[in-house]
Motif scaffolding. Structure first.
Motif, PDB file in Angstrom:
ATOM      1  N   GLY A 164       0.787  -1.223   0.000  1.00  0.00           N
ATOM      2  CA  GLY A 164       0.000   0.000   0.000  1.00  0.00           C
ATOM      3  C   GLY A 164       0.817   1.269   0.000  1.00  0.00           C
ATOM      4  O   GLY A 164       0.269   2.361  -0.179  1.00  0.00           O
ATOM      5  N   LEU A 165       2.131   1.153   0.191  1.00  0.00           N
ATOM      6  CA  LEU A 165       2.981   2.344   0.217  1.00  0.00           C
ATOM      7  C   LEU A 165       3.218   2.906  -1.176  1.00  0.00           C
ATOM      8  O   LEU A 165       3.278   4.122  -1.363  1.00  0.00           O
ATOM      9  CB  LEU A 165       4.322   2.022   0.877  1.00  0.00           C
ATOM     10  CG  LEU A 165       4.282   1.731   2.376  1.00  0.00           C
ATOM     11  CD1 LEU A 165       5.641   1.239   2.852  1.00  0.00           C
ATOM     12  CD2 LEU A 165       3.851   2.954   3.170  1.00  0.00           C
ATOM     13  N   ALA A 166       3.384   2.038  -2.159  1.00  0.00           N
ATOM     14  CA  ALA A 166       3.578   2.485  -3.537  1.00  0.00           C
ATOM     15  C   ALA A 166       2.261   3.032  -4.081  1.00  0.00           C
ATOM     16  O   ALA A 166       1.189   2.755  -3.540  1.00  0.00           O
ATOM     17  CB  ALA A 166       4.072   1.323  -4.395  1.00  0.00           C
ATOM     18  N   PRO A 167       2.304   3.813  -5.150  1.00  0.00           N
ATOM     19  CA  PRO A 167       1.045   4.296  -5.736  1.00  0.00           C
ATOM     20  C   PRO A 167       0.144   3.123  -6.121  1.00  0.00           C
ATOM     21  O   PRO A 167       0.630   2.067  -6.546  1.00  0.00           O
ATOM     22  CB  PRO A 167       1.512   5.073  -6.974  1.00  0.00           C
ATOM     23  CG  PRO A 167       2.914   5.490  -6.649  1.00  0.00           C
ATOM     24  CD  PRO A 167       3.484   4.369  -5.835  1.00  0.00           C
ATOM     25  N   THR A 168      -1.143   3.309  -5.984  1.00  0.00           N
ATOM     26  CA  THR A 168      -2.101   2.257  -6.327  1.00  0.00           C
ATOM     27  C   THR A 168      -3.005   2.676  -7.481  1.00  0.00           C
ATOM     28  O   THR A 168      -3.957   1.963  -7.798  1.00  0.00           O
ATOM     29  CB  THR A 168      -2.972   1.902  -5.113  1.00  0.00           C
ATOM     30  OG1 THR A 168      -3.630   3.091  -4.636  1.00  0.00           O
ATOM     31  CG2 THR A 168      -2.125   1.319  -3.984  1.00  0.00           C
ATOM     32  N   ASP A 169      -2.722   3.817  -8.106  1.00  0.00           N
ATOM     33  CA  ASP A 169      -3.551   4.275  -9.218  1.00  0.00           C
ATOM     34  C   ASP A 169      -3.305   3.418 -10.449  1.00  0.00           C
ATOM     35  O   ASP A 169      -2.305   2.692 -10.554  1.00  0.00           O
ATOM     36  CB  ASP A 169      -3.260   5.747  -9.536  1.00  0.00           C
ATOM     37  CG  ASP A 169      -1.814   5.955  -9.966  1.00  0.00           C
ATOM     38  OD1 ASP A 169      -1.548   5.998 -11.178  1.00  0.00           O
ATOM     39  OD2 ASP A 169      -0.930   6.033  -9.075  1.00  0.00           O
ATOM     40  N   ILE A 170      -4.197   3.513 -11.422  1.00  0.00           N
ATOM     41  CA  ILE A 170      -4.137   2.661 -12.602  1.00  0.00           C
ATOM     42  C   ILE A 170      -2.886   2.943 -13.434  1.00  0.00           C
ATOM     43  O   ILE A 170      -2.316   2.040 -14.047  1.00  0.00           O
ATOM     44  CB  ILE A 170      -5.418   2.820 -13.447  1.00  0.00           C
ATOM     45  CG1 ILE A 170      -5.464   1.754 -14.544  1.00  0.00           C
ATOM     46  CG2 ILE A 170      -5.531   4.230 -14.023  1.00  0.00           C
ATOM     47  CD1 ILE A 170      -6.791   1.703 -15.279  1.00  0.00           C
ATOM     48  N   GLY A 171      -2.434   4.200 -13.450  1.00  0.00           N
ATOM     49  CA  GLY A 171      -1.240   4.524 -14.228  1.00  0.00           C
ATOM     50  C   GLY A 171      -0.013   3.804 -13.708  1.00  0.00           C
ATOM     51  O   GLY A 171       0.761   3.228 -14.479  1.00  0.00           O
ATOM     52  N   TYR A 172       0.168   3.813 -12.371  1.00  0.00           N
ATOM     53  CA  TYR A 172       1.322   3.126 -11.777  1.00  0.00           C
ATOM     54  C   TYR A 172       1.183   1.614 -11.932  1.00  0.00           C
ATOM     55  O   TYR A 172       2.144   0.929 -12.316  1.00  0.00           O
ATOM     56  CB  TYR A 172       1.451   3.495 -10.304  1.00  0.00           C
ATOM     57  CG  TYR A 172       2.686   2.922  -9.640  1.00  0.00           C
ATOM     58  CD1 TYR A 172       3.878   3.645  -9.619  1.00  0.00           C
ATOM     59  CD2 TYR A 172       2.667   1.671  -9.038  1.00  0.00           C
ATOM     60  CE1 TYR A 172       5.020   3.131  -9.010  1.00  0.00           C
ATOM     61  CE2 TYR A 172       3.802   1.146  -8.425  1.00  0.00           C
ATOM     62  CZ  TYR A 172       4.963   1.874  -8.414  1.00  0.00           C
ATOM     63  OH  TYR A 172       6.096   1.352  -7.822  1.00  0.00           O
ATOM     64  N   ASN A 173      -0.002   1.090 -11.639  1.00  0.00           N
ATOM     65  CA  ASN A 173      -0.185  -0.366 -11.708  1.00  0.00           C
ATOM     66  C   ASN A 173       0.012  -0.898 -13.120  1.00  0.00           C
ATOM     67  O   ASN A 173       0.622  -1.957 -13.319  1.00  0.00           O
ATOM     68  CB  ASN A 173      -1.577  -0.736 -11.187  1.00  0.00           C
ATOM     69  CG  ASN A 173      -1.680  -0.627  -9.679  1.00  0.00           C
ATOM     70  OD1 ASN A 173      -0.673  -0.711  -8.973  1.00  0.00           O
ATOM     71  ND2 ASN A 173      -2.881  -0.410  -9.174  1.00  0.00           N
ATOM     72  N   ASN A 174      -0.493  -0.180 -14.108  1.00  0.00           N
ATOM     73  CA  ASN A 174      -0.302  -0.630 -15.484  1.00  0.00           C
ATOM     74  C   ASN A 174       1.166  -0.566 -15.896  1.00  0.00           C
ATOM     75  O   ASN A 174       1.672  -1.454 -16.592  1.00  0.00           O
ATOM     76  CB  ASN A 174      -1.150   0.219 -16.434  1.00  0.00           C
ATOM     77  CG  ASN A 174      -2.623  -0.138 -16.392  1.00  0.00           C
ATOM     78  OD1 ASN A 174      -3.000  -1.157 -15.812  1.00  0.00           O
ATOM     79  ND2 ASN A 174      -3.457   0.683 -16.994  1.00  0.00           N
ATOM     80  N   LEU A 175       1.852   0.494 -15.469  1.00  0.00           N
ATOM     81  CA  LEU A 175       3.263   0.609 -15.811  1.00  0.00           C
ATOM     82  C   LEU A 175       4.076  -0.455 -15.085  1.00  0.00           C
ATOM     83  O   LEU A 175       5.038  -1.006 -15.630  1.00  0.00           O
ATOM     84  CB  LEU A 175       3.768   2.008 -15.470  1.00  0.00           C
ATOM     85  CG  LEU A 175       5.130   2.403 -16.050  1.00  0.00           C
ATOM     86  CD1 LEU A 175       5.117   2.316 -17.575  1.00  0.00           C
ATOM     87  CD2 LEU A 175       5.512   3.810 -15.621  1.00  0.00           C
ATOM     88  N   SER A 176       3.698  -0.750 -13.845  1.00  0.00           N
ATOM     89  CA  SER A 176       4.343  -1.828 -13.092  1.00  0.00           C
ATOM     90  C   SER A 176       4.189  -3.160 -13.814  1.00  0.00           C
ATOM     91  O   SER A 176       5.149  -3.922 -13.956  1.00  0.00           O
ATOM     92  CB  SER A 176       3.744  -1.907 -11.691  1.00  0.00           C
ATOM     93  OG  SER A 176       4.164  -3.074 -11.023  1.00  0.00           O
ATOM     94  N   ALA A 177       2.972  -3.438 -14.302  1.00  0.00           N
ATOM     95  CA  ALA A 177       2.753  -4.668 -15.064  1.00  0.00           C
ATOM     96  C   ALA A 177       3.586  -4.668 -16.342  1.00  0.00           C
ATOM     97  O   ALA A 177       4.111  -5.710 -16.760  1.00  0.00           O
ATOM     98  CB  ALA A 177       1.270  -4.815 -15.390  1.00  0.00           C
ATOM     99  N   GLY A 178       3.730  -3.485 -16.947  1.00  0.00           N
ATOM    100  CA  GLY A 178       4.578  -3.384 -18.133  1.00  0.00           C
ATOM    101  C   GLY A 178       6.026  -3.691 -17.825  1.00  0.00           C
ATOM    102  O   GLY A 178       6.722  -4.349 -18.606  1.00  0.00           O
ATOM    103  N   TYR A 179       6.495  -3.248 -16.667  1.00  0.00           N
ATOM    104  CA  TYR A 179       7.874  -3.544 -16.277  1.00  0.00           C
ATOM    105  C   TYR A 179       8.086  -5.050 -16.128  1.00  0.00           C
ATOM    106  O   TYR A 179       9.079  -5.597 -16.625  1.00  0.00           O
ATOM    107  CB  TYR A 179       8.215  -2.838 -14.965  1.00  0.00           C
ATOM    108  CG  TYR A 179       9.617  -3.141 -14.494  1.00  0.00           C
ATOM    109  CD1 TYR A 179      10.709  -2.474 -15.035  1.00  0.00           C
ATOM    110  CD2 TYR A 179       9.854  -4.123 -13.534  1.00  0.00           C
ATOM    111  CE1 TYR A 179      11.999  -2.773 -14.631  1.00  0.00           C
ATOM    112  CE2 TYR A 179      11.140  -4.418 -13.117  1.00  0.00           C
ATOM    113  CZ  TYR A 179      12.207  -3.739 -13.677  1.00  0.00           C
ATOM    114  OH  TYR A 179      13.482  -4.050 -13.288  1.00  0.00           O
TER     115      TYR A 179
END
Length: 521
Positions: A164-179
């Motif tokens: 929960g410390l990292a951003p949880t918005d869709i932009g961060y989550n999608n980019l995380s999945a991309g990584y």
């Protein structure tokens, strides 16, 4: 970046078997008396780096100076650390359980220090943004980490707290999945190296680099595996189906999607899977700097992509192309409140632009541009050829950075739109001003009347609208694909150096010529 598997095994057993590690759950500062461990822990605290001592002291005060890490907690901590890769991080940079077990007498303090260090990276980023950007003025994320870690231990929610410390918005989550996806591409061998050459691969021509292009497009998903096999079997001809896939690649990289593989497209094709993964990691770091709660109505400008998005009620509802600062006149990273709309604004020319680009041209040039001098300031009257166009969007305390219309419309058709003096020129700016003012018919009528009469008029919006000037060189587009932009301001390189990441990004290839008569902000 080091990607070794983090394993516990005997290290956990040795650590958990020590006197320090076999402890009761965390207790509050009120309930916990001074323990027999206080002398040892305070001695260890004095030997820790000064920068981490305040957080460690606060944490152990909450726990009555008792050691807190036992076998079960270490296992959940290991689970949390095991998710580091999805954030573009290496868990081994923070947790060395083998090393901790080698000195169990100090392991508790050092484990807490490692946990808080990892938590701070997730919550606030590893690098202070002011150290890698000349002007960075945005609202940072701030978290009380000692209290948070203590609560997570009490509630047995260590993994959930870290996530929960990292951003949880869709932009961060999608980019995380991309990584994660690009790391998987790397594990599968990446894609063949593409070597740029002079000249352009034209539609219908043949080139011995076609197989490498096909393999690259398959790896990133611009072509399916079946399509790639079929096109590879067709030989070295640059045919229509491959041209369509290349146009998709070009659009995803912010290039002119004409299907011609020229210098800019070849430069982007030259990037390796490792470099693109690292570029994603850099952008995940940038997102961690920012506060998590956002104004549901806001204007966001991505200066790397030269795109503006208007958010209403937490959803993107409108987008425009923009022209932003050139590499010599970077648009800074700012977060400022929107103040007012000015219809038919005059331009008070900044002294530096006047001195370098306007006054040397003489009185005849000033007259041709409808400019005059008043009290030493060059002023351009409002009008159809005025540099600010028909509308200016004012921001509060923004270092003379603002959004505005422009008579120089041709630049919006270019791929590389970093060519202003630092302000943001908005495509279809009058239409956008009307969208912002539509919620209040009275304000909209005032603006429309001013446009009809060409009167200069300032109109307050009457509500808080945040404007955020951001620098995203990797983000997920509307089709769910990772989109990349070249590092035109070289901020990726500076951030990579600060993080100790080796990255070799493609060179920027500008398109179009700069208009010598374009002196707008």
């Amino acid at each position: 970046m080091n990607r070794r598997e983090l394993t516990l095994g005997a290290a956990l057993s040795a650590f958990a078997g020590s006197a320090v590690a076999q402890t009761a759950p965390a207790q509050s500062a009120v309930a916990a008396p001074q323990s027999q461990y206080q002398a040892a822990l305070t001695s260890q605290l004095a030997r820790m780096p000064a920068a981490v001592q305040p957080d460690l002291r606060a944490f152990y005060e909450l726990n009555g100076w008792r050691p807190v890490w036992n076998t079960a907690r270490l296992r959940t901590l290991n689970q949390a650390a095991g998710r580091a890769e999805r954030h573009g991080l290496s868990s081994n940079d923070y947790f060395d359980f083998v090393g901790l077990a080698a000195d169990p007498d100090t392991a508790d303090m050092r484990t807490t220090a490692a946990a808080l260090a990892y938590a701070r990276v997730l919550a606030e980023g590893a690098v202070r943004p002011e150290t890698v950007e000349e002007l960075w003025e945005m609202e940072k994320n701030r978290v009380d980490l000692p209290v948070g870690l203590n609560d997570a231990l009490v509630q047995n929610k260590i993994v959930e707290w870290f996530e929960g410390l990292a951003p949880t918005d869709i932009g961060y989550n999608n980019l995380s999945a991309g990584y994660v996806r690009y790391r998987r591409i790397i594990a599968q061998g990446g894609w063949p190296r593409f070597t740029a050459r002079a000249g352009t691969i034209e539609p219908g021509s043949s080139d011995n680099r076609i197989p490498a292009i096909i393999a690259r497009l398959v790896a990133e998903g611009d072509l399916s595996a079946a399509e790639g096999q079929r096109l590879t079997a067709q030989g070295l001809v640059y045919g229509p189906e491959l041209q369509t896939a290349v146009r998709g690649f070009q659009a995803r990289h912010g290039l002119g999607a004409d299907g011609r593989i020229g210098a800019s497209t070849q430069s982007s094709l030259g990037a390796s899977a490792d470099d693109r993964a690292r570029q994603i990691a850099l952008n995940l770091e940038r997102r961690r700097w920012l506060k998590r709660e956002l104004n549901p109505e806001r204007i966001e400008v991505n200066t790397a992509a030269a795109i503006m998005v208007y958010w209403k009620d937490g959803r993107p509802v409108h987008s425009n192309r923009v022209v932003v600062g050139s590499p010599a006149n970077e648009t800074p990273s700012l977060e400022k409140p929107f103040a007012s709309v000015v219809a038919n604004p005059p331009w008070y020319v900044p002294a530096g632009i006047a001195r370098r680009e306007i006054l040397p041209r003489g009185p005849a040039y000033l007259a041709s541009q409808n400019m005059y001098i008043s009290n030493g300031t060059v002023i351009q009257r409002a009008g159809p050829t005025a540099a600010l166009g028909y509308v200016k969007f004012e921001l509060r305390d923004s270092y003379a950075i603002f959004l505005h219309d422009t008579p120089s419309k041709a630049a919006f058709n270019l791929s590389m739109r970093q060519r202003s003096h630092g302000c943001v020129r908005v495509q279809n700016a009058v239409e956008f001003a009307r969208i912002l003012l539509t919620p209040d018919p009275t304000l909209l009528a005032q603006f429309d009347d001013a446009q009809a009469s060409r009167e200069t008029k300032r109109i307050q919006t009457g509500r808080e609208i945040t404007v955020r000037l951001l620098y995203w060189t990797a983000f997920v587009d509307g089709q769910g694909r990772v989109a990349f932009r070249e590092d035109v301001y070289r901020r990726d390189r500076r951030l990579a150096e600060a993080l100790g990441i080796a990255v070799d990004l493609p060179a920027v290839v500008a398109d179009g010529r700069t208009d010598a008569n374009d002196v707008g902000p």
